[in-house]
Design an enzyme around this catalytic site. Sequence first.
Site, PDB file in Angstrom:
ATOM      1  N   GLY A  49     -28.933   0.804  -6.629  1.00  0.00           N
ATOM      2  CA  GLY A  49     -29.397   2.014  -6.335  1.00  0.00           C
ATOM      3  C   GLY A  49     -30.558   2.509  -7.221  1.00  0.00           C
ATOM      4  O   GLY A  49     -31.353   3.349  -6.660  1.00  0.00           O
TER       5      GLY A  49
ATOM      6  N   ASP B 250     -29.180   5.730 -10.815  1.00  0.00           N
ATOM      7  CA  ASP B 250     -29.323   6.459  -9.624  1.00  0.00           C
ATOM      8  C   ASP B 250     -28.619   8.003  -9.866  1.00  0.00           C
ATOM      9  O   ASP B 250     -29.025   9.119  -9.616  1.00  0.00           O
ATOM     10  CB  ASP B 250     -29.328   6.129  -8.268  1.00  0.00           C
ATOM     11  CG  ASP B 250     -28.140   5.337  -7.866  1.00  0.00           C
ATOM     12  OD1 ASP B 250     -27.231   4.909  -8.810  1.00  0.00           O
ATOM     13  OD2 ASP B 250     -28.155   4.756  -6.788  1.00  0.00           O
TER      14      ASP B 250
ATOM     15  N   ASP C 217     -21.303   9.568 -10.781  1.00  0.00           N
ATOM     16  CA  ASP C 217     -20.308  10.411 -10.034  1.00  0.00           C
ATOM     17  C   ASP C 217     -19.092  10.582 -10.936  1.00  0.00           C
ATOM     18  O   ASP C 217     -18.943  11.538 -11.680  1.00  0.00           O
ATOM     19  CB  ASP C 217     -20.101   9.591  -8.575  1.00  0.00           C
ATOM     20  CG  ASP C 217     -19.042  10.305  -7.649  1.00  0.00           C
ATOM     21  OD1 ASP C 217     -18.562  11.310  -7.947  1.00  0.00           O
ATOM     22  OD2 ASP C 217     -18.667   9.671  -6.593  1.00  0.00           O
TER      23      ASP C 217
ATOM     24  N   LYS D  18     -22.956  14.164 -10.775  1.00  0.00           N
ATOM     25  CA  LYS D  18     -22.101  15.100 -10.191  1.00  0.00           C
ATOM     26  C   LYS D  18     -21.010  15.499 -11.138  1.00  0.00           C
ATOM     27  O   LYS D  18     -19.874  14.992 -11.368  1.00  0.00           O
ATOM     28  CB  LYS D  18     -21.189  14.336  -9.072  1.00  0.00           C
ATOM     29  CG  LYS D  18     -22.003  14.105  -7.772  1.00  0.00           C
ATOM     30  CD  LYS D  18     -20.971  13.313  -6.753  1.00  0.00           C
ATOM     31  CE  LYS D  18     -22.024  12.604  -5.544  1.00  0.00           C
ATOM     32  NZ  LYS D  18     -21.194  12.031  -4.633  1.00  0.00           N
TER      33      LYS D  18
ATOM     34  N   PHE E 158     -22.162  14.269  -0.822  1.00  0.00           N
ATOM     35  CA  PHE E 158     -22.366  12.793  -0.663  1.00  0.00           C
ATOM     36  C   PHE E 158     -24.048  12.915  -0.350  1.00  0.00           C
ATOM     37  O   PHE E 158     -24.401  13.470   0.784  1.00  0.00           O
ATOM     38  CB  PHE E 158     -21.555  12.257   0.302  1.00  0.00           C
ATOM     39  CG  PHE E 158     -21.678  10.712   0.455  1.00  0.00           C
ATOM     40  CD1 PHE E 158     -21.252  10.022  -0.599  1.00  0.00           C
ATOM     41  CD2 PHE E 158     -22.868   9.926   1.198  1.00  0.00           C
ATOM     42  CE1 PHE E 158     -21.586   8.488  -0.644  1.00  0.00           C
ATOM     43  CE2 PHE E 158     -23.005   8.720   1.202  1.00  0.00           C
ATOM     44  CZ  PHE E 158     -22.530   7.825   0.286  1.00  0.00           C
TER      45      PHE E 158
ATOM     46  N   ASP F 122     -27.513   5.168  -1.003  1.00  0.00           N
ATOM     47  CA  ASP F 122     -27.219   4.346   0.332  1.00  0.00           C
ATOM     48  C   ASP F 122     -25.983   5.257   1.003  1.00  0.00           C
ATOM     49  O   ASP F 122     -24.971   5.630   0.161  1.00  0.00           O
ATOM     50  CB  ASP F 122     -27.081   3.000   0.355  1.00  0.00           C
ATOM     51  CG  ASP F 122     -25.796   2.621  -0.477  1.00  0.00           C
ATOM     52  OD1 ASP F 122     -25.322   2.832  -1.489  1.00  0.00           O
ATOM     53  OD2 ASP F 122     -25.021   1.902   0.138  1.00  0.00           O
TER      54      ASP F 122
ATOM     55  N   ARG G 177     -31.336   3.985   1.605  1.00  0.00           N
ATOM     56  CA  ARG G 177     -32.015   3.918   0.323  1.00  0.00           C
ATOM     57  C   ARG G 177     -33.321   4.234   0.355  1.00  0.00           C
ATOM     58  O   ARG G 177     -34.040   4.671  -0.647  1.00  0.00           O
ATOM     59  CB  ARG G 177     -32.004   2.567  -0.319  1.00  0.00           C
ATOM     60  CG  ARG G 177     -30.505   2.303  -0.710  1.00  0.00           C
ATOM     61  CD  ARG G 177     -30.461   1.002  -1.431  1.00  0.00           C
ATOM     62  NE  ARG G 177     -29.079   0.078  -1.466  1.00  0.00           N
ATOM     63  CZ  ARG G 177     -28.037   0.589  -2.112  1.00  0.00           C
ATOM     64  NH1 ARG G 177     -28.075   1.591  -2.928  1.00  0.00           N
ATOM     65  NH2 ARG G 177     -26.742  -0.121  -2.245  1.00  0.00           N
TER      66      ARG G 177
HETATM   67  P1  IMP Z   1     -18.887   6.568 -10.249  1.00  0.00           P
HETATM   68  O1  IMP Z   1     -18.001   7.378  -9.656  1.00  0.00           O
HETATM   69  O2  IMP Z   1     -19.757   7.284 -11.148  1.00  0.00           O
HETATM   70  O3  IMP Z   1     -18.326   5.139 -10.901  1.00  0.00           O
HETATM   71  O4  IMP Z   1     -20.291   6.059  -9.010  1.00  0.00           O
HETATM   72  C1  IMP Z   1     -20.070   4.495  -8.649  1.00  0.00           C
HETATM   73  C2  IMP Z   1     -21.062   4.537  -7.489  1.00  0.00           C
HETATM   74  O5  IMP Z   1     -20.961   5.229  -6.459  1.00  0.00           O
HETATM   75  C3  IMP Z   1     -22.519   5.002  -7.842  1.00  0.00           C
HETATM   76  O6  IMP Z   1     -23.082   4.061  -8.725  1.00  0.00           O
HETATM   77  C4  IMP Z   1     -23.206   4.728  -6.474  1.00  0.00           C
HETATM   78  O7  IMP Z   1     -23.465   3.640  -6.238  1.00  0.00           O
HETATM   79  C5  IMP Z   1     -21.983   5.302  -5.707  1.00  0.00           C
HETATM   80  N1  IMP Z   1     -21.995   6.911  -5.345  1.00  0.00           N
HETATM   81  C6  IMP Z   1     -21.507   7.898  -5.910  1.00  0.00           C
HETATM   82  N2  IMP Z   1     -21.656   9.036  -5.321  1.00  0.00           N
HETATM   83  C7  IMP Z   1     -22.632   8.666  -4.258  1.00  0.00           C
HETATM   84  C8  IMP Z   1     -23.407   9.363  -3.267  1.00  0.00           C
HETATM   85  O8  IMP Z   1     -23.300  10.872  -3.243  1.00  0.00           O
HETATM   86  N3  IMP Z   1     -24.318   8.780  -2.429  1.00  0.00           N
HETATM   87  C9  IMP Z   1     -24.447   7.429  -2.592  1.00  0.00           C
HETATM   88  N4  IMP Z   1     -23.775   6.498  -3.652  1.00  0.00           N
HETATM   89  C10 IMP Z   1     -22.943   7.460  -4.243  1.00  0.00           C
END
Ligand code: IMP
Length: 187
Positions: free
Chosen positions: A55, A110, A113, A141, A162, A169, A175
């Site tokens: 990403g 990028d 979340d 987020k 999202f 992506d 992307r």
């Molecule tokens: P985490 O929940 O912070 O571990 O996020 C895991 C991964 O989920 C991120 O690095 C992104 O690749 C993907 N991700 C989370 N939210 C989004 C979104 O809104 N769009 C696209 N990918 C996302």
Amino acid sequence: MVNPNQQADRIMVNDKFFRLYLGREEIDEIVARLASDIDSDYTGKVPLMLGILNGAFIFASDLVRKMKIPCEISFVKYASYKGMESGGSINSLIGLNETIRGREVIIVEDIVDTGRTMAKLLGDLKLYEPASVRIACFCFKTEAFTENFTIDYCGLEIPDLFVVGYGLDYDGSGRNFPDIYQLDNSK
Ligand code: IMP
């Protein structure tokens, strides 16, 4: 066929509609602000910018080209593969090596979340003994965040939406849109 380079109010990625959330001009301003903050904080140093694939490839390339201080750039990726014995999937970090030791590392991501991916990376990175680790991330987020690390260079705090584009992506697609779009559930 939609031209991804052309900004649109609404796009379709795979089977879903997305609507414009943040245009390329605003993205550019945000990246310039982050680059300038990093320049000020790392004057006289040569940070190692560590992008997280896939990403962060676009954000990282924009960020380093706006920075005025020298830096090195590298990328890491979490590769998942089936464990031979357990049958479960294992996430292993590829691309990290001894050149991390003693370096001022800035992780470039990028989106954060829940923060679980970043928390795991921070743990894995520690084993390589960097001098310092900071985080630059484009989207954060805040509502979904469940970890307790600090994001040092945060581009934009967003609600629990999202989003696709600017490296992000949906199921492998989207992307390459230069703008960021949010999921649009309206018909
Ligand atoms: P985490 O929940 O912070 O571990 O996020 C895991 C991964 O989920 C991120 O690095 C992104 O690749 C993907 N991700 C989370 N939210 C989004 C979104 O809104 N769009 C696209 N990918 C996302």
